[in-house]
Design a protein around this motif. Structure first.
Motif, PDB file in Angstrom:
ATOM      1  N   GLY A 191       0.738   4.051   0.597  1.00 18.72           N
ATOM      2  CA  GLY A 191       1.144   4.858  -0.534  1.00 18.72           C
ATOM      3  C   GLY A 191       2.381   5.682  -0.263  1.00 18.72           C
ATOM      4  O   GLY A 191       2.980   6.236  -1.162  1.00 18.72           O
ATOM      5  N   CYS A 192       2.799   5.781   0.980  1.00 13.05           N
ATOM      6  CA  CYS A 192       3.969   6.578   1.343  1.00 13.05           C
ATOM      7  C   CYS A 192       5.243   5.812   1.037  1.00 13.05           C
ATOM      8  O   CYS A 192       5.267   4.602   1.016  1.00 13.05           O
ATOM      9  CB  CYS A 192       3.942   6.914   2.837  1.00 13.05           C
ATOM     10  SG  CYS A 192       2.540   7.919   3.314  1.00 13.05           S
ATOM     11  N   ALA A 193       6.309   6.530   0.839  1.00 10.99           N
ATOM     12  CA  ALA A 193       7.600   5.912   0.586  1.00 10.99           C
ATOM     13  C   ALA A 193       8.111   5.206   1.839  1.00 10.99           C
ATOM     14  O   ALA A 193       7.871   5.663   2.952  1.00 10.99           O
ATOM     15  CB  ALA A 193       8.594   6.971   0.131  1.00 10.99           C
ATOM     16  N   ARG A 194       8.823   4.123   1.637  1.00 13.31           N
ATOM     17  CA  ARG A 194       9.376   3.331   2.746  1.00 13.31           C
ATOM     18  C   ARG A 194      10.354   4.165   3.559  1.00 13.31           C
ATOM     19  O   ARG A 194      10.274   4.246   4.753  1.00 13.31           O
ATOM     20  CB  ARG A 194      10.041   2.076   2.158  1.00 13.31           C
ATOM     21  CG  ARG A 194      10.731   1.185   3.139  1.00 13.31           C
ATOM     22  CD  ARG A 194       9.697   0.355   3.893  1.00 13.31           C
ATOM     23  NE  ARG A 194      10.351  -0.676   4.656  1.00 13.31           N
ATOM     24  CZ  ARG A 194      10.628  -0.575   5.945  1.00 13.31           C
ATOM     25  NH1 ARG A 194      10.319   0.497   6.612  1.00 13.31           N
ATOM     26  NH2 ARG A 194      11.220  -1.545   6.580  1.00 13.31           N
ATOM     27  N   ASP A 228      13.030   7.767   2.640  1.00 13.81           N
ATOM     28  CA  ASP A 228      13.610   8.575   1.575  1.00 13.81           C
ATOM     29  C   ASP A 228      15.137   8.517   1.631  1.00 13.81           C
ATOM     30  O   ASP A 228      15.732   8.007   2.574  1.00 13.81           O
ATOM     31  CB  ASP A 228      13.073  10.009   1.586  1.00 13.81           C
ATOM     32  CG  ASP A 228      13.514  10.831   2.780  1.00 13.81           C
ATOM     33  OD1 ASP A 228      14.502  10.473   3.448  1.00 13.81           O
ATOM     34  OD2 ASP A 228      12.869  11.851   3.039  1.00 13.81           O
ATOM     35  N   THR A 242      12.604   4.479  -3.987  1.00 13.81           N
ATOM     36  CA  THR A 242      11.764   4.114  -2.849  1.00 13.81           C
ATOM     37  C   THR A 242      10.303   4.186  -3.262  1.00 13.81           C
ATOM     38  O   THR A 242       9.938   4.912  -4.186  1.00 13.81           O
ATOM     39  CB  THR A 242      12.035   5.038  -1.639  1.00 13.81           C
ATOM     40  OG1 THR A 242      11.321   4.538  -0.504  1.00 13.81           O
ATOM     41  CG2 THR A 242      11.602   6.458  -1.911  1.00 13.81           C
ATOM     42  N   ARG A 243       9.502   3.404  -2.565  1.00 13.37           N
ATOM     43  CA  ARG A 243       8.048   3.464  -2.677  1.00 13.37           C
ATOM     44  C   ARG A 243       7.477   2.852  -1.416  1.00 13.37           C
ATOM     45  O   ARG A 243       8.218   2.589  -0.474  1.00 13.37           O
ATOM     46  CB  ARG A 243       7.562   2.801  -3.961  1.00 13.37           C
ATOM     47  CG  ARG A 243       7.893   1.343  -4.061  1.00 13.37           C
ATOM     48  CD  ARG A 243       7.433   0.786  -5.370  1.00 13.37           C
ATOM     49  NE  ARG A 243       7.096  -0.614  -5.190  1.00 13.37           N
ATOM     50  CZ  ARG A 243       6.885  -1.428  -6.162  1.00 13.37           C
ATOM     51  NH1 ARG A 243       6.923  -1.010  -7.399  1.00 13.37           N
ATOM     52  NH2 ARG A 243       6.590  -2.685  -5.929  1.00 13.37           N
ATOM     53  N   GLY A 244       6.197   2.635  -1.360  1.00 14.92           N
ATOM     54  CA  GLY A 244       5.562   2.191  -0.131  1.00 14.92           C
ATOM     55  C   GLY A 244       6.036   0.857   0.410  1.00 14.92           C
ATOM     56  O   GLY A 244       6.008   0.629   1.608  1.00 14.92           O
ATOM     57  N   CYS A 297      12.335  -2.034  -6.262  1.00 13.35           N
ATOM     58  CA  CYS A 297      12.805  -0.647  -6.239  1.00 13.35           C
ATOM     59  C   CYS A 297      14.118  -0.458  -7.000  1.00 13.35           C
ATOM     60  O   CYS A 297      14.709   0.611  -6.931  1.00 13.35           O
ATOM     61  CB  CYS A 297      12.995  -0.177  -4.790  1.00 13.35           C
ATOM     62  SG  CYS A 297      11.470   0.398  -4.035  1.00 13.35           S
TER      63      CYS A 297
END
Length: 172
Positions: free
Chosen positions: A23-26, A28, A50-52, A126
């Motif tokens: 769930g964390c961003a790849r 930032d 960005t997203r996971g 993205c």
């Protein structure tokens, strides 16, 4: 006698940790900019998301200088040698645009070509329409350059004519 709760297995804990990480961003924007600034003079951010499982950025280039920390090659073979030795390289081949170079890289080194292709394709999720248009223009532009950082799994397209740097990361 009180029943003891069942022990939590390591597999369950590992699965939960992976779920949280997914769930964390790849990466930032500030982290991506800091890494790219080692090699290129970046101006303002045109687009970033960005997203996971992906990150994509389009940045204005302030000049076309490339720092010495980014090895520059004039051929796919030279780029692959630099990637093997330093883990990152830039291909400056005025004869073929980056999309043709990606095909040649995949033919010469399947693993590297697939990693680069996967990073670029996964980063599509993205990107908005403007970023997708910038990527397409850069990949097909004569005189554009292609770079890859194997450590972070980032494909970079340097569109000199448009004065843009596009950075693409997939799930890694």
């Amino acid at each position: 006698m009180m029943a003891r709760p069942a022990p939590v297995s390591r597999i369950a804990l590992a699965g939960a940790a992976l779920g949280l990480l997914a769930g964390c961003a790849r990466e930032d924007e500030s982290a991506m900019r800091a890494r790219l600034d080692q090699w290129f003079a970046l101006g303002e951010t045109v687009a970033f998301a960005t997203r996971g499982d992906c990150a994509a950025g389009v940045f204005v280039l302030q000049g076309d200088a490339i720092a010495a920390a980014m090895p520059v090659a004039g051929s796919v073979g030279g780029m692959l040698r630099a990637l093997n030795g330093r883990g990152r390289a830039l291909l400056d081949d005025p004869v073929q645009p980056p999309d043709a170079a990606l095909v040649e890289i995949a033919n010469a080194s399947r693993a590297t070509g697939q990693a680069m292709r996967r990073a670029a394709l996964e980063a599509r999720d993205c990107m908005d329409d403007g970023a997708l248009a910038a990527v397409h223009a850069g990949l097909t532009a004569p005189g554009a350059m292609l770079a890859y950082d194997g450590q972070s799994g980032t494909v970079m397209v340097i569109d000199r004519a448009a004065g843009r740097l596009i950075a693409l990361m997939g799930a890694g």
